[in-house]
Scaffold this active site. Structure first.
Site, PDB file in Angstrom:
ATOM      1  N   GLY A   1      42.097-138.032  34.023  1.00 30.18           N
ATOM      2  CA  GLY A   1      41.689-138.753  32.810  1.00 30.18           C
ATOM      3  C   GLY A   1      42.803-139.672  32.325  1.00 30.18           C
ATOM      4  O   GLY A   1      43.970-139.294  32.328  1.00 30.18           O
TER       5      GLY A   1
ATOM      6  N   ARG B   1      39.084-139.325  39.568  1.00 28.06           N
ATOM      7  CA  ARG B   1      39.216-137.930  40.009  1.00 28.06           C
ATOM      8  C   ARG B   1      38.634-137.922  41.417  1.00 28.06           C
ATOM      9  O   ARG B   1      37.423-137.815  41.579  1.00 28.06           O
ATOM     10  CB  ARG B   1      38.437-136.997  39.083  1.00 28.06           C
ATOM     11  CG  ARG B   1      38.864-137.068  37.611  1.00 28.06           C
ATOM     12  CD  ARG B   1      38.178-135.978  36.806  1.00 28.06           C
ATOM     13  NE  ARG B   1      38.155-136.241  35.373  1.00 28.06           N
ATOM     14  CZ  ARG B   1      39.158-135.994  34.528  1.00 28.06           C
ATOM     15  NH1 ARG B   1      40.276-135.483  34.970  1.00 28.06           N
ATOM     16  NH2 ARG B   1      39.032-136.240  33.250  1.00 28.06           N
TER      17      ARG B   1
ATOM     18  N   ASP C   1      47.123-131.543  35.844  1.00 28.96           N
ATOM     19  CA  ASP C   1      47.348-130.512  36.862  1.00 28.96           C
ATOM     20  C   ASP C   1      46.535-130.733  38.146  1.00 28.96           C
ATOM     21  O   ASP C   1      46.987-130.385  39.229  1.00 28.96           O
ATOM     22  CB  ASP C   1      47.134-129.095  36.301  1.00 28.96           C
ATOM     23  CG  ASP C   1      45.793-128.936  35.623  1.00 28.96           C
ATOM     24  OD1 ASP C   1      45.056-129.929  35.543  1.00 28.96           O
ATOM     25  OD2 ASP C   1      45.494-127.811  35.184  1.00 28.96           O
TER      26      ASP C   1
ATOM     27  N   THR D   1      48.356-136.595  30.191  1.00 27.33           N
ATOM     28  CA  THR D   1      47.023-136.103  29.817  1.00 27.33           C
ATOM     29  C   THR D   1      47.016-135.853  28.319  1.00 27.33           C
ATOM     30  O   THR D   1      48.015-135.380  27.775  1.00 27.33           O
ATOM     31  CB  THR D   1      46.647-134.804  30.560  1.00 27.33           C
ATOM     32  OG1 THR D   1      45.525-134.193  29.870  1.00 27.33           O
ATOM     33  CG2 THR D   1      47.760-133.775  30.590  1.00 27.33           C
TER      34      THR D   1
ATOM     35  N   ASP E   1      45.517-133.584  26.920  1.00 26.95           N
ATOM     36  CA  ASP E   1      45.254-132.160  26.638  1.00 26.95           C
ATOM     37  C   ASP E   1      46.501-131.339  26.289  1.00 26.95           C
ATOM     38  O   ASP E   1      46.401-130.278  25.699  1.00 26.95           O
ATOM     39  CB  ASP E   1      44.561-131.508  27.843  1.00 26.95           C
ATOM     40  CG  ASP E   1      43.228-132.167  28.170  1.00 26.95           C
ATOM     41  OD1 ASP E   1      42.659-132.828  27.279  1.00 26.95           O
ATOM     42  OD2 ASP E   1      42.762-132.033  29.313  1.00 26.95           O
TER      43      ASP E   1
ATOM     44  N   ASP F   1      48.223-129.500  28.157  1.00 27.98           N
ATOM     45  CA  ASP F   1      47.954-128.161  28.700  1.00 27.98           C
ATOM     46  C   ASP F   1      48.857-127.807  29.887  1.00 27.98           C
ATOM     47  O   ASP F   1      48.580-126.857  30.612  1.00 27.98           O
ATOM     48  CB  ASP F   1      46.481-128.064  29.135  1.00 27.98           C
ATOM     49  CG  ASP F   1      46.116-129.113  30.177  1.00 27.98           C
ATOM     50  OD1 ASP F   1      46.899-130.067  30.373  1.00 27.98           O
ATOM     51  OD2 ASP F   1      45.040-128.994  30.787  1.00 27.98           O
TER      52      ASP F   1
ATOM     53  N   ARG G   1      39.651-130.008  27.097  1.00 27.62           N
ATOM     54  CA  ARG G   1      39.173-129.207  28.240  1.00 27.62           C
ATOM     55  C   ARG G   1      39.314-127.722  27.941  1.00 27.62           C
ATOM     56  O   ARG G   1      38.696-127.237  27.003  1.00 27.62           O
ATOM     57  CB  ARG G   1      39.930-129.585  29.525  1.00 27.62           C
ATOM     58  CG  ARG G   1      39.159-129.208  30.783  1.00 27.62           C
ATOM     59  CD  ARG G   1      39.939-129.551  32.025  1.00 27.62           C
ATOM     60  NE  ARG G   1      40.052-130.980  32.230  1.00 27.62           N
ATOM     61  CZ  ARG G   1      39.151-131.704  32.869  1.00 27.62           C
ATOM     62  NH1 ARG G   1      38.088-131.150  33.352  1.00 27.62           N
ATOM     63  NH2 ARG G   1      39.326-132.985  33.033  1.00 27.62           N
TER      64      ARG G   1
ATOM     65  N   GLY H   1      43.355-130.345   7.673  1.00 29.66           N
ATOM     66  CA  GLY H   1      42.992-129.418   6.596  1.00 29.66           C
ATOM     67  C   GLY H   1      41.690-128.680   6.846  1.00 29.66           C
ATOM     68  O   GLY H   1      40.884-128.476   5.922  1.00 29.66           O
TER      69      GLY H   1
ATOM     70  N   LYS I   1      33.190-123.407  -2.838  1.00 31.39           N
ATOM     71  CA  LYS I   1      33.777-124.472  -2.008  1.00 31.39           C
ATOM     72  C   LYS I   1      32.637-125.426  -1.664  1.00 31.39           C
ATOM     73  O   LYS I   1      31.622-125.009  -1.121  1.00 31.39           O
ATOM     74  CB  LYS I   1      34.364-123.843  -0.740  1.00 31.39           C
ATOM     75  CG  LYS I   1      35.351-124.711   0.006  1.00 31.39           C
ATOM     76  CD  LYS I   1      36.072-123.845   1.040  1.00 31.39           C
ATOM     77  CE  LYS I   1      36.949-124.587   2.003  1.00 31.39           C
ATOM     78  NZ  LYS I   1      37.847-125.584   1.513  1.00 31.39           N
TER      79      LYS I   1
HETATM   80  O1  F6P Z   1      41.755-134.154  30.627  1.00 27.19           O
HETATM   81  C1  F6P Z   1      41.465-135.098  29.672  1.00 27.19           C
HETATM   82  C2  F6P Z   1      40.032-134.987  29.210  1.00 27.19           C
HETATM   83  O2  F6P Z   1      39.781-135.995  28.252  1.00 27.19           O
HETATM   84  C3  F6P Z   1      39.629-133.617  28.658  1.00 27.19           C
HETATM   85  O3  F6P Z   1      40.045-133.415  27.342  1.00 27.19           O
HETATM   86  C4  F6P Z   1      38.129-133.677  28.839  1.00 27.19           C
HETATM   87  O4  F6P Z   1      37.604-132.363  28.970  1.00 27.19           O
HETATM   88  C5  F6P Z   1      37.971-134.437  30.121  1.00 27.19           C
HETATM   89  O5  F6P Z   1      39.156-135.185  30.295  1.00 27.19           O
HETATM   90  C6  F6P Z   1      36.789-135.370  30.160  1.00 27.19           C
HETATM   91  O6  F6P Z   1      36.745-135.934  31.427  1.00 27.19           O
HETATM   92  P1  F6P Z   1      35.865-137.188  31.820  1.00 27.19           P
HETATM   93  O7  F6P Z   1      36.458-138.394  31.169  1.00 27.19           O
HETATM   94  O8  F6P Z   1      35.947-137.252  33.289  1.00 27.19           O
HETATM   95  O9  F6P Z   1      34.492-136.945  31.273  1.00 27.19           O
END
Ligand code: F6P
Length: 327
Positions: free
Chosen positions: A15, A76, A107, A130, A132, A134, A176, A190, A218
């Protein structure tokens, strides 16, 4: 130890993430600084397989530091998962004389490169790109800061409507399998609750908390939901809560790919620049099969194995803060 590397190939994969262009720029200019030829491989591993490879110069990467996306495009690749695909990729690198690689991605990108290195031995260094955040071995990945800022800006806008109409919003953010974007958006935006895959809040616990808001007058609330939530996405949660609660007017917003675009923040530009320089200097000094990271503001090198065998966990302090503040 200085190696004999003379031609470096750079590509982006997985991505796209804001700041990838700043990293490409840094890799290209650092290569030129050290008198190495540098090539852009288009569309990630797919371009390596089809031979879509272009020579880059210092001017090819002018006026891109501030741009989102990636000028090298990304993909990808399915074909790179096959041995035949990887062989074609290696042949194309050989044809151009490329003897080292810098990959910018997540990754999945590194996993591919680990196999490629085992088969063909092309030295490579990865830059974590990325949204993410992660990846183990780095406090930050390129793009996370921008994406989170973008999401928080959107959440602030949604809050205006939530308050004006006494509404409860379920807002889904990307990430993800990781809750990094969500937990930080929850704190900064918030939120009354943040649902992330790393935590075990049940649907009943979440709904009890939201009911509590109704009882204490609330009028509006925001719930941030990570797309990897194990108890359902924003849409499911909203539907289920609506079945048992008629106090709030409930709405859902899924931020989606909006979070991946736009100009990188200063933080991502500087991070990408540091990592791009380190990647090339690392390759020249003999680093290989490694991912650059940033730990406590210092650039570090991690082995691919460390990265691909573990995940970047959410820090306990963020979880604690989020709980204290969301009442
Ligand atoms: O890894 C980055 C990301 O944006 C994730 O947060 C998300 O799950 C995924 O890629 C979406 O992938 P695509 O753009 O291939 O739909």
């Amino acid at each position: 130890m200085e190696t004999k590397i003379s031609k470096i190939g750079v590509f982006t994969s997985g991505g796209d993430a804001p700041g990838m262009n700043a990293a490409i720029r840094a890799v290209v200019r650092t290569s030129i600084y050290y008198k190495k030829d540098v090539f852009g491989i288009m569309q990630g591993y797919d371009g390596m397989i089809s031979g879509d490879i272009v020579k880059l110069g210092a001017r090819s990467v002018g006026n891109i530091i501030q741009r989102g996306g990636t000028i090298l495009k990304s993909a990808r690749s399915q074909e790179f998962r096959t041995k035949e695909g990887r062989k074609k990729a290696f042949d194309n690198l050989k044809k151009q004389g490329i003897d080292a690689l810098v990959a910018i991605g997540g990754d999945g990108t590194f996993t591919g490169l680990t196999v490629f290195f085992e088969e063909f031995g092309v030295p490579s260094v990865c830059i974590p790109g990325t949204i993410d955040n992660d990846l183990a071995g780095t406090d930050y990945t390129i793009g996370f800061d921008t994406a989170t800022n973008t999401a928080v800006e959107a959440i602030d806008k949604i809050r205006d409507t939530a308050i004006s109409h006494n509404r409860l919003f379920f807002i889904e953010v990307m990430g993800r399998h990781s809750g990094y974007i969500a937990i930080n958006c929850g704190i900064a935006g918030g939120a009354v609750a943040t649902i992330i895959p790393e935590e075990t809040m049940t649907m009943d616990e979440l709904f009890a908390k939201l009911d509590e808001g109704g009882k204490t007058n609330k009028k509006s609330s925001l719930v941030v939901v990570a797309e990897g939530s194990k108890i359902g996405g924003a849409m499911d949660l909203a539907k289920k809560f609506a079945e048992r609660n008629n106090y709030f007017d409930i709405k859902v917003t899924i931020l989606g790919h909006l979070q991946r675009g736009g100009a990188p923040t200063y933080f991502d530009r500087v991070l990408a620049s540091k990592m791009g320089v380190a990647a090339v200097e690392g390759l020249i000094s003999g680093k290989n099969n490694a991912m650059i990271g940033i730990r406590n503001s210092q650039v570090v090198f991690n082995s691919f194995e460390t990265i691909t065998s573990s995940k970047h966990g959410i820090d306990a302090e963020s979880l604690r803060i989020s709980k204290i503040l969301s009442i």
